[in-house]
Write a protein that holds these residues in place. Structure first.
Motif, mmCIF file in Angstrom:
data_model
loop_
_atom_site.group_PDB
_atom_site.id
_atom_site.type_symbol
_atom_site.label_atom_id
_atom_site.label_comp_id
_atom_site.label_asym_id
_atom_site.label_seq_id
_atom_site.Cartn_x
_atom_site.Cartn_y
_atom_site.Cartn_z
ATOM 1 N N GLN A 290 -19.776 27.289 -18.408
ATOM 2 C CA GLN A 290 -19.139 28.293 -18.894
ATOM 3 C C GLN A 290 -18.701 29.711 -17.999
ATOM 4 O OE1 GLN A 290 -21.562 29.329 -22.454
ATOM 5 N NE2 GLN A 290 -21.023 27.480 -23.511
ATOM 6 N N ARG B 73 -20.007 32.253 -32.691
ATOM 7 C CA ARG B 73 -19.971 31.321 -31.742
ATOM 8 C C ARG B 73 -20.038 32.219 -30.497
ATOM 9 N NH1 ARG B 73 -14.418 30.618 -29.670
ATOM 10 N NH2 ARG B 73 -12.972 31.315 -30.966
ATOM 11 N N HIS B 74 -20.230 31.488 -29.103
ATOM 12 C CA HIS B 74 -20.258 31.919 -27.958
ATOM 13 C C HIS B 74 -18.497 32.496 -27.544
ATOM 14 C CE1 HIS B 74 -24.253 30.529 -27.196
ATOM 15 N NE2 HIS B 74 -23.869 29.238 -27.383
ATOM 16 N N TYR C 232 -22.692 33.815 -23.561
ATOM 17 C CA TYR C 232 -22.894 32.360 -23.054
ATOM 18 C C TYR C 232 -24.152 31.525 -23.614
ATOM 19 C CZ TYR C 232 -19.800 34.373 -19.515
ATOM 20 O OH TYR C 232 -18.841 34.962 -18.681
ATOM 21 N N ALA C 233 -24.057 30.286 -23.474
ATOM 22 C CA ALA C 233 -25.300 29.414 -23.817
ATOM 23 C C ALA C 233 -26.349 29.410 -22.811
ATOM 24 C CB ALA C 233 -24.691 27.884 -24.072
ATOM 25 N N CYS D 9 -25.356 25.751 -33.614
ATOM 26 C CA CYS D 9 -26.007 25.247 -32.419
ATOM 27 C C CYS D 9 -26.578 23.827 -32.951
ATOM 28 C CB CYS D 9 -26.968 26.087 -31.976
ATOM 29 S SG CYS D 9 -26.422 27.736 -31.210
ATOM 30 N N CYS E 204 -30.161 22.025 -28.637
ATOM 31 C CA CYS E 204 -29.181 22.694 -27.695
ATOM 32 C C CYS E 204 -30.141 24.121 -27.353
ATOM 33 C CB CYS E 204 -28.218 23.526 -28.671
ATOM 34 S SG CYS E 204 -26.906 24.340 -28.155
ATOM 35 N N GLY F 123 -26.950 24.588 -23.493
ATOM 36 C CA GLY F 123 -25.606 23.819 -24.270
ATOM 37 C C GLY F 123 -26.131 22.933 -25.135
ATOM 38 N N ALA G 46 -24.274 24.085 -19.610
ATOM 39 C CA ALA G 46 -23.311 24.704 -20.177
ATOM 40 C C ALA G 46 -23.251 26.162 -19.672
ATOM 41 C CB ALA G 46 -23.490 24.835 -21.773
ATOM 42 N N SER H 294 -16.207 27.465 -28.577
ATOM 43 C CA SER H 294 -17.705 26.851 -28.453
ATOM 44 C C SER H 294 -17.972 26.295 -30.143
ATOM 45 C CB SER H 294 -18.563 27.762 -28.279
ATOM 46 O OG SER H 294 -19.786 27.219 -28.057
ATOM 47 N N HIS H 295 -19.017 25.997 -30.333
ATOM 48 C CA HIS H 295 -19.445 25.379 -31.639
ATOM 49 C C HIS H 295 -20.040 26.676 -32.487
ATOM 50 C CE1 HIS H 295 -22.802 24.936 -28.726
ATOM 51 N NE2 HIS H 295 -23.425 25.831 -29.668
#
Length: 375
Positions: free
Chosen positions: A216, A153-154, A119-120, A353, A357, A202, A212, A349-350
């Motif tokens: 999430q 990514r997450h 997770y972020a 980052c 973020c 996030g 986020a 997700s991205h």
């Protein structure tokens, strides 16, 4: 090479984790590593250290990372993915800096990183990126040629993660007494963090109450709860709860605490509960102590039937998810447009980052992001 198994431009995967003590003599030095620079009194470290000594001074996280490392290597080999996998920790051996140094000496120049946090948040993402930057700075000072380091990514909503969590919940429900199983509640538990850290988790666009981090977790837990309802045909009320708070009492942290939630469930007449450690990849100390020991003791005292579902660990679908994420990112770096697997409402997700973020309390360089000094 078949694009389905082509890791280019990457030439190595780094498994980056928290680390943990592997014997009684390691406990205090490990906790000093974790809390360095935060002014935590030695007596508080001894208090936390007592949790580890209940288990012989050994955290299970290193052994579980060895298992995951072996599973990744075996899965990659079985599917023709020629990508060596290394392992480094933030707070205990094998240390990240030593592992990156070995990777450089092995000729690795494009490194993709898998952090054992889905997770972020600052502690779950940016702090790992800061550690990467610190390790790269050390190698630069040694005159070594630096690799480019990226981060996956997450993966909180990747099917391989969420479907594994769902099956763990179903298996846990089956362990409850039959007379309470149908109405059992689901308590999705994750690490509590300060409200201020959650609110800025996030990308900046996601900042706000809970940020986020909370969004999430709610998305992941809601998807699992819906999947459990579909599989069982019954309604299992659920809530996101928190554990492992460690901050000063006057600083607001995410609530409710898991033990407080268990007491509330009992007061409401809930027949039973499954504790779901959805915020954790493996059964490290905060799962073994805060859930299996402390929360279970609370449930027993209340007379509330309770079980705990499994973390994803090195389950084959989670390992396959890592392979999918590696190949997805490699294809993206080659300029392709691969499919991006994600369940729930938030979407994938991205990859990189953005600036702002999960900001730190004190600005520090962070690698593998848009603000990286090592692009």
């Amino acid at each position: 090479m078949d694009r389905a198994t082509d890791p280019h431009p990457y030439d190595a995967l780094l498994l980056l984790s928290f680390g943990g003590p592997e014997g009684p003599d390691d406990v205090l030095p490990f906790l000093e590593n974790v809390t360095r620079g935060r002014g935590i009194p030695r007596e508080r470290l001894a208090e936390v250290g007592a949790h580890y000594h209940l288990f012989g001074g050994v955290s299970p996280i290193n052994e579980q990372n060895r298992t995951l490392l072996a599973a990744l290597r075996a899965d990659f080999a079985a599917h023709g993915l020629d990508l060596p996998v290394y392992w480094g920790n933030r707070n205990w051996g094998p240390y990240l800096t030593d592992t990156l140094r070995d990777m450089v000496r092995d000729g690795r120049r494009r490194v993709l990183t898998l952090a054992t946090s889905a997770y972020a948040s600052y502690s779950g993402c940016r702090q790992y990126r800061e550690d990467l930057a610190g390790a790269l700075a050390t190698l630069a000072a040694e005159g070594l040629e630096l690799p480019r380091v990226d981060k996956l990514r997450h993966y909180f909503n990747h099917p391989g993660f969420l479907e594994t969590v769902t099956d763990g919940v179903l298996a846990a429900l089956a362990r409850l007494p039959e007379e309470v199983r149908g109405g059992a509640h689901l308590a999705f538990s994750t690490h509590s963090i300060p409200d201020a850290a959650a609110d800025t988790s996030g990308p900046p666009a996601a900042h706000g109450p809970g940020g986020a981090y909370v969004a999430q977790h709610l998305d992941a837990a809601g998807h699992v709860a819906a999947a459990v309802r579909e599989a069982t045909g019954g309604e299992h009320p659920w809530r996101l709860v928190y554990q492992s708070r460690s901050g000063a009492p006057h600083i607001p942290w995410l609530e409710p605490d898991i033990s407080e939630h268990l007491a509330a469930l009992h007061a409401e007449g809930a027949p039973g509960v499954v504790m779901v450690p959805i915020g954790f990849v493996s059964d490290h100390m905060e799962v073994l102590y805060d859930l299996d020991t402390e929360a279970m003791a609370v449930a027993k005292e209340l007379g509330l039937p309770a079980v705990r579902s499994a973390t994803v660990g090195a389950e084959p679908r989670f390992v396959a998810a890592v392979r999918d994420l590696v190949l997805e990112r490699a294809a993206t770096e080659r300029g392709e447009s691969p499919g991006r697997c994600a369940l729930g409402a938030l979407g994938p997700s991205h990859d990189i980052c953005p600036v702002g973020c999960c900001p730190a309390r004190q600005a520090k360089p962070a690698a593998a992001g848009a603000d990286s000094p090592y692009a």
